[in-house]
Scaffold this motif. Structure first.
Motif, PDB file in Angstrom:
ATOM      1  N   UNK A  63       0.358  -1.060   0.260  1.00 57.63           N
ATOM      2  CA  UNK A  63       0.090  -0.057  -0.321  1.00 57.63           C
ATOM      3  C   UNK A  63       0.588   1.518   0.069  1.00 57.63           C
ATOM      4  N   UNK A  64       2.095   0.874   0.382  1.00 54.60           N
ATOM      5  CA  UNK A  64       3.054   2.554   0.567  1.00 54.60           C
ATOM      6  C   UNK A  64       4.056   2.324  -0.329  1.00 54.60           C
ATOM      7  N   UNK A  65       3.457   1.703  -1.345  1.00 55.44           N
ATOM      8  CA  UNK A  65       4.930   0.667  -2.891  1.00 55.44           C
ATOM      9  C   UNK A  65       6.246   1.098  -2.505  1.00 55.44           C
ATOM     10  N   UNK A  66       6.308   0.292  -1.206  1.00 52.59           N
ATOM     11  CA  UNK A  66       7.358   0.086  -1.259  1.00 52.59           C
ATOM     12  C   UNK A  66       7.557  -1.912  -2.023  1.00 52.59           C
ATOM     13  N   UNK A  67       9.740  -2.331  -1.209  1.00 55.98           N
ATOM     14  CA  UNK A  67       9.221  -3.740  -1.638  1.00 55.98           C
ATOM     15  C   UNK A  67       8.340  -4.361  -0.496  1.00 55.98           C
ATOM     16  N   UNK A  68       7.534  -5.425  -0.161  1.00 60.18           N
ATOM     17  CA  UNK A  68       6.919  -6.014   0.214  1.00 60.18           C
ATOM     18  C   UNK A  68       7.877  -7.754   0.523  1.00 60.18           C
ATOM     19  N   UNK A  69       8.750  -7.855  -0.481  1.00 60.22           N
ATOM     20  CA  UNK A  69       9.184  -8.433  -0.568  1.00 60.22           C
ATOM     21  C   UNK A  69      10.378  -8.912   0.762  1.00 60.22           C
ATOM     22  N   UNK A  70      11.024  -8.039   0.926  1.00 59.14           N
ATOM     23  CA  UNK A  70      12.249  -6.694   1.844  1.00 59.14           C
ATOM     24  C   UNK A  70      11.206  -6.105   3.240  1.00 59.14           C
ATOM     25  N   UNK A  71       9.976  -5.909   3.609  1.00 58.60           N
ATOM     26  CA  UNK A  71       9.764  -5.821   4.225  1.00 58.60           C
ATOM     27  C   UNK A  71       9.001  -7.273   4.894  1.00 58.60           C
TER      28      UNK A  71
END
Length: 430
Positions: A255-263
């Protein structure tokens, strides 16, 4: 007597029961054999689709959106499991092996695979980049046999730690290159100034925000699980909280348009660090492992069926040569280059360089790229990726048990005693 007409729902229910039973039994049956669970799953899928499902083609290229979503689900579950089972405290110094594989080996692999695709397969530069970024990262799903054991179960030697940490991190590191391929594929039609947007958004923002989001979600779930006043979630013994953390971390980051795999991987590391030695860490890891194995088997059954129903493009000598170069030359050579000067023995470096397993993550990246960009030679890309993955599954699956047992013995560890210890831990938990 009424005519027998099987209910599809009942057939599906029965098949699901058999699948779950295999998930529980096969890892024990294959523990000492020179064959891996993915090989068996693909073989079963080929048998099922070769005899029971004529007319239905489960090939990933035929169902690109479903392929993207299913592989995405399996990868994020695997990333949570990988982060939870690493005992080593995170630090830049103690994780030096992972940084070498990420910052040296993976970029060199991308360049080398691009060269192979361009010169051997004849694909364009942009399509070659997408293929390279799909095949360069090692897989967190199919590499369980070369990863560390569960939390506090020991077995975190140099090889297993390096391959586990690499698989956990390189999925996020590969994404900027996937977006680069997508941007280049679209620039001819849109005329956008892609470089500034790619560098500031896809590289800087999505990496930094993904890490930050993962850390915050991990801190939140760590507090709720181990430190909230009163009854903590850890007292319930319900490891499903790890699945909740996985979904929340991935969902918020996307939703924040960042890398979910990293998160997700950072969330797992942060959640583990909140109370590193708590027994509940093992409960959370176990449930993620079970969910991952069930989802992985479903995907591999479909992949086995796709091999029977036919790949999108024919396989010739060029495709076979490209796959051989990627598996036998690119990964071993770039792996050894990345490990120059590392604190590891020669046998450890060779083992790490050899076991660059390709799998579910590769299918995700290719599906994502093709669904969001405009690429030529899509059928060829699916074919060569499928060929590399099946060769990787067979090659690494047949060699992992004897190689890892030999490595353990050469370093003074008894692999059989470790197996017995792991079984004893499992009985204790039960």
């Amino acid at each position: 007597m009424p005519e027998w007409s099987p209910d599809p729902y009942i057939i599906a229910l029965t098949g699901t029961g058999v699948l779950i039973a295999l998930v529980a039994w096969l890892p024990l049956a294959l523990r000492r054999l020179p064959i891996s669970l993915p090989i068996v799953c693909i073989a079963i899928g080929a048998l099922l689709f070769g005899t029971s499902y004529p007319g239905f083609n489960p090939s990933p290229g035929v169902h690109p959106y479903i392929t993207e979503r299913l592989t995405e689900f399996v990868v994020i579950i695997a990333l949570m499991g990988a982060g939870l089972k690493i005992d080593r405290v995170f630090s830049f110094k103690h994780w030096a092996m992972a940084w070498r594989l990420l910052l040296i080996t993976m970029p060199l692999s991308i360049l080398a695979i691009m060269g192979v695709a361009t010169w051997v397969l004849g694909t364009g530069a942009v399509a070659s980049l997408l293929l390279a970024t799909s095949l360069a990262p090692t897989d967190p799903v199919l590499a369980a046999d070369v990863q560390v054991a569960g939390p506090k179960e020991g077995g975190e030697d140099t090889v297993r730690f390096a391959l586990t940490s690499e698989a956990g991190l390189n999925d996020g590191f590969a994404f900027p290159f996937v977006h680069l391929a997508i941007a280049l594929s679209l620039t001819a039609s849109t005329g956008d100034h892609w470089f500034t947007n790619w560098l500031t958004f896809n590289v800087l923002w999505e990496i930094i925000a993904g890490v930050g989001c993962g850390w915050l979600i991990g801190r939140l779930f760590g507090w709720l699980t181990f430190k909230v006043p009163g009854d903590t979630l850890a007292k319930t013994g319900d490891g499903l909280i790890a699945i909740a953390a996985t979904f929340v971390s991935y969902g918020v980051s996307e939703l924040m348009h960042c890398y979910g795999f990293f998160a997700v991987f950072v969330t797992a590391l942060t959640l583990r660090s909140t109370h590193r030695d708590h027994e509940f860490q093992r409960d959370m890891h176990d449930i993620t492992e079970q969910v991952e194995r069930i989802a992985m088997m479903v995907l591999l059954l479909a992949f086995g069926g796709s091999l029977i129903t036919g790949l999108p493009a024919p396989i010739g000598w060029a495709e076979v040569l490209a796959a051989i170069l990627i598996l036998f030359v690119v990964r071993p050579v770039t792996g050894l280059i990345g490990l120059i000067g590392a604190r590891a023995t020669r046998s450890e470096k060779i083992t790490i360089a050899f076991f660059g397993i390709r799998g579910v993550g590769s299918f995700y990246y290719l599906a994502y790229g093709l669904n969001h960009g405009e690429f030529a030679d899509a059928d060829l890309l699916w074919t060569i990726l499928s060929l590399v993955v099946i060769m990787s599954v067979v090659l690494h699956g047949l060699t992992v048990t004897p190689v890892m047992r030999w490595l353990d013995r050469s370093q003074g560890r008894d692999p059989d005693s470790e197996v017995q210890s792991a079984k004893g831990l499992a009985r204790t938990r039960d």
